[in-house]
Design a protein around this motif. Structure first.
Motif, PDB file in Angstrom:
ATOM      1  N   PRO A 165     -80.458  21.799  61.430  1.00  0.00           N
ATOM      2  CA  PRO A 165     -82.112  21.632  61.813  1.00  0.00           C
ATOM      3  C   PRO A 165     -82.184  21.127  63.072  1.00  0.00           C
ATOM      4  O   PRO A 165     -81.083  20.344  63.642  1.00  0.00           O
ATOM      5  N   GLY A 166     -83.123  21.106  63.650  1.00  0.00           N
ATOM      6  CA  GLY A 166     -83.903  20.199  64.532  1.00  0.00           C
ATOM      7  C   GLY A 166     -84.117  18.649  64.269  1.00  0.00           C
ATOM      8  O   GLY A 166     -83.531  18.359  63.246  1.00  0.00           O
ATOM      9  N   GLY A 167     -84.364  18.169  65.337  1.00  0.00           N
ATOM     10  CA  GLY A 167     -84.660  16.651  65.132  1.00  0.00           C
ATOM     11  C   GLY A 167     -85.876  16.330  64.247  1.00  0.00           C
ATOM     12  O   GLY A 167     -86.766  17.089  64.010  1.00  0.00           O
ATOM     13  N   PRO A 168     -86.232  14.861  63.784  1.00  0.00           N
ATOM     14  CA  PRO A 168     -87.460  14.628  63.444  1.00  0.00           C
ATOM     15  C   PRO A 168     -88.747  14.801  64.270  1.00  0.00           C
ATOM     16  O   PRO A 168     -88.392  14.962  65.495  1.00  0.00           O
ATOM     17  N   SER A 169     -89.879  14.768  63.569  1.00  0.00           N
ATOM     18  CA  SER A 169     -90.960  15.201  64.433  1.00  0.00           C
ATOM     19  C   SER A 169     -91.469  14.004  65.430  1.00  0.00           C
ATOM     20  O   SER A 169     -90.826  12.900  65.088  1.00  0.00           O
ATOM     21  N   THR A 170     -92.265  14.139  66.197  1.00  0.00           N
ATOM     22  CA  THR A 170     -92.939  13.037  67.118  1.00  0.00           C
ATOM     23  C   THR A 170     -93.638  12.280  66.041  1.00  0.00           C
ATOM     24  O   THR A 170     -94.261  12.524  65.182  1.00  0.00           O
ATOM     25  N   MET A 171     -93.504  10.994  66.239  1.00  0.00           N
ATOM     26  CA  MET A 171     -94.239   9.973  65.513  1.00  0.00           C
ATOM     27  C   MET A 171     -95.522  10.108  65.741  1.00  0.00           C
ATOM     28  O   MET A 171     -96.175   9.953  66.934  1.00  0.00           O
ATOM     29  N   ARG A 172     -96.298  10.062  64.836  1.00  0.00           N
ATOM     30  CA  ARG A 172     -97.578  10.259  64.786  1.00  0.00           C
ATOM     31  C   ARG A 172     -98.569   8.849  64.903  1.00  0.00           C
ATOM     32  O   ARG A 172     -98.017   7.865  64.611  1.00  0.00           O
TER      33      ARG A 172
END
Length: 482
Positions: free
Chosen positions: A183-190
């Motif tokens: 998979p890709g990396g984690p999402s941008t921190m909101r």
């Protein structure tokens, strides 16, 4: 497009989950047997290798080709650098007349015979990967291995007596003997308020809305000082003359990362590190001294970063710091010390700062409020004091953080305890050879910070490192289900 139901149930099946560089590497290095079928499942699996980072840009937009690779071409892959050189005439045609003037920035390198040193538009790396994929598919077809691509998202997996069952977002299922998850990396921190009338939670996918505010002459405020911030600057440059840009970046250290500048002949720093460190602090003190020595010897950050990367690929961190919890404290600091970015954009950033068109603020953003004519930033300084800052439009470029989320399959695997979150650095941990706690499955992603007993000294947000670790891992042998 072939559907899961069309796959031959009696033929051994290997499934690769993902559509980016790591998924491609699993296909490229696989030791598949004649007659075996491989299935690649991802949102854009039919263009395996491009992923989200290297996809084809939107035709007709000023910002197509604006986003550049962070590193010089041959730092990413010497084969890609050679591909660029072979296709240079076509690339010149495609980039002619574009703003910012990438060809002008590349010209000194090209005239010096160093096409390999340019920071190429990311889409060109995707084009290179498309050519690579054609070659891999031809080789596999000649070996009697069939490859099927399914544009869908895997959301869960379960081990069963007849293999591993993957459920797709479409509701269909695939049975596999072996699986590689990439998979890709984690999402941008909101950030509170980062998606509203005067804010976007990311630059990617929000360009049209951001562009309206750029063209209106509003100040653009970026939360974060990383590569995504530089992409926003490139977006601004694709739409306005430099003297019309109003650009602010807010970062905890208030600094712009150093540019990765290539030089001929190529060279790399050769770190001289000793074993037997009881603490992270002791080891980091030695690393810091080595970086200072390299700078004093005239090494550029590209040479220092490349040297340490090569060193840690050959000499893992546990060779120097045996206590794993102490080792886990090293990468965060190393990442900051050895960070660097796109030569073109960082040099432009410094020029725009000098001209008063851009600036960098030090601080943390606690939230964004939306008024009648713009955004109000709630900023916290080093003392914890909160202040307010009025701006035009905000783009969240904060990167991953405590509030980041993972894709559905990674989330499901964490829930099952098949992969784990590491203490201290909060990255993901997998077993030796990228194996997980399910016999015939491997897992590798940019968010992985430990493979077996090896703590990644430098982050895997790097195509070269991801492909290296895939190459080192052996394909999991299928469990004999009788």
């Amino acid at each position: 497009m072939t559907q899961p139901s069309d796959l031959a149930a009696d033929v051994p099946t290997h499934v690769i989950v993902g559509d980016g560089i790591t998924a491609f590497a699993f296909l490229e290095t696989g030791d598949f047997a004649p007659g075996e079928q491989v299935v690649a499942v991802g949102r854009n699996a039919t263009q395996l290798g491009r992923g989200a980072a290297y996809g084809a840009g939107e035709a007709g937009t000023p910002w197509r080709y604006a986003y550049l690779l962070n590193s010089p071409a041959d730092d990413i892959d010497p084969a890609f650098a050679a591909w660029l050189a072979r296709h240079w005439a076509d690339i010149e045609d495609r980039m002619q007349g574009r703003s910012p003037d990438w060809l002008a920035m590349a010209r000194p390198l090209v005239e010096a015979g160093d096409t390999y040193g340019v920071n190429a538009p990311r889409e060109f790396y995707g084009d290179f990967m498309a050519d690579q994929l054609k070659g891999v598919l031809a080789r596999l077809a000649a070996a009697g291995v069939s490859v099927t691509f399914i544009n869908d998202e895997a959301i869960s997996l379960r081990e069963a007596p007849d293999g591993v069952h993957l459920m797709l977002a479409s509701g269909q299922a695939i049975r596999a003997r072996t699986v590689d998850v990439a998979p890709g990396g984690p999402s941008t921190m909101r950030i509170d308020g980062d998606d509203g009338p005067f804010a976007a939670p990311s630059v990617f996918g929000h360009e049209h809305r951001i562009a309206e505010h750029i063209k209106a002459g509003e100040e653009i405020f970026c939360i974060g000082g990383n590569a995504a911030m530089l992409d926003v600057l490139r977006l601004c440059q694709s739409l306005l003359d430099d003297d019309q840009i109003r650009f602010v970046a807010c970062a905890p250290d208030g600094e712009v990362p150093p540019p990765l500048v290539p030089r001929l002949p190529r060279r790399m720093t050769q770190p001289q590190l000793t074993k037997g460190h009881d603490t992270a602090d002791s080891f980091l003190a030695q690393v810091s001294a080595q970086i200072d020595l390299a700078k004093a010897a005239g090494d550029e950050m590209r040479e220092i970063r490349a040297g340490f990367r090569a060193h840690f690929l050959a000499h893992p961190l546990h060779h120097y710091v045996s206590d794993i919890n102490e080792a886990r404290r090293v990468p965060g600091t190393l990442r900051h010390w050895l960070r660097g970015g796109t030569r073109d954009t960082i040099q432009d950033m410094h020029r725009l700062i000098g001209a008063g068109c851009a600036r960098v603020m030090q601080g943390m953003v606690a939230g964004v409020d939306h008024g009648a004519g713009g955004a109000v930033i709630r900023m916290v300084d080093a003392t914890g004091t909160e202040t307010l800052y009025q701006t035009g439009f905000v783009v969240n470029c904060a990167g991953a953080g405590p509030k980041s989320t993972y894709d559905p399959l990674t989330t499901d695997m964490l829930r099952q305890g098949l992969i784990n979150v590491c203490p201290v650095n909060r990255g993901l941990k997998v077993g030796d050879g990228c194996r997980i706690r399910m016999g015939p499955v491997r897992f590798l992603a940019p968010s992985v910070t430990e493979i077996g007993n090896e703590v990644m000294a430098m982050p895997l947000y790097d195509a070269h490192m991801l492909r290296t670790y895939v190459g080192r891992s052996r394909r999991v042998a299928a469990i004999n289900h009788g």
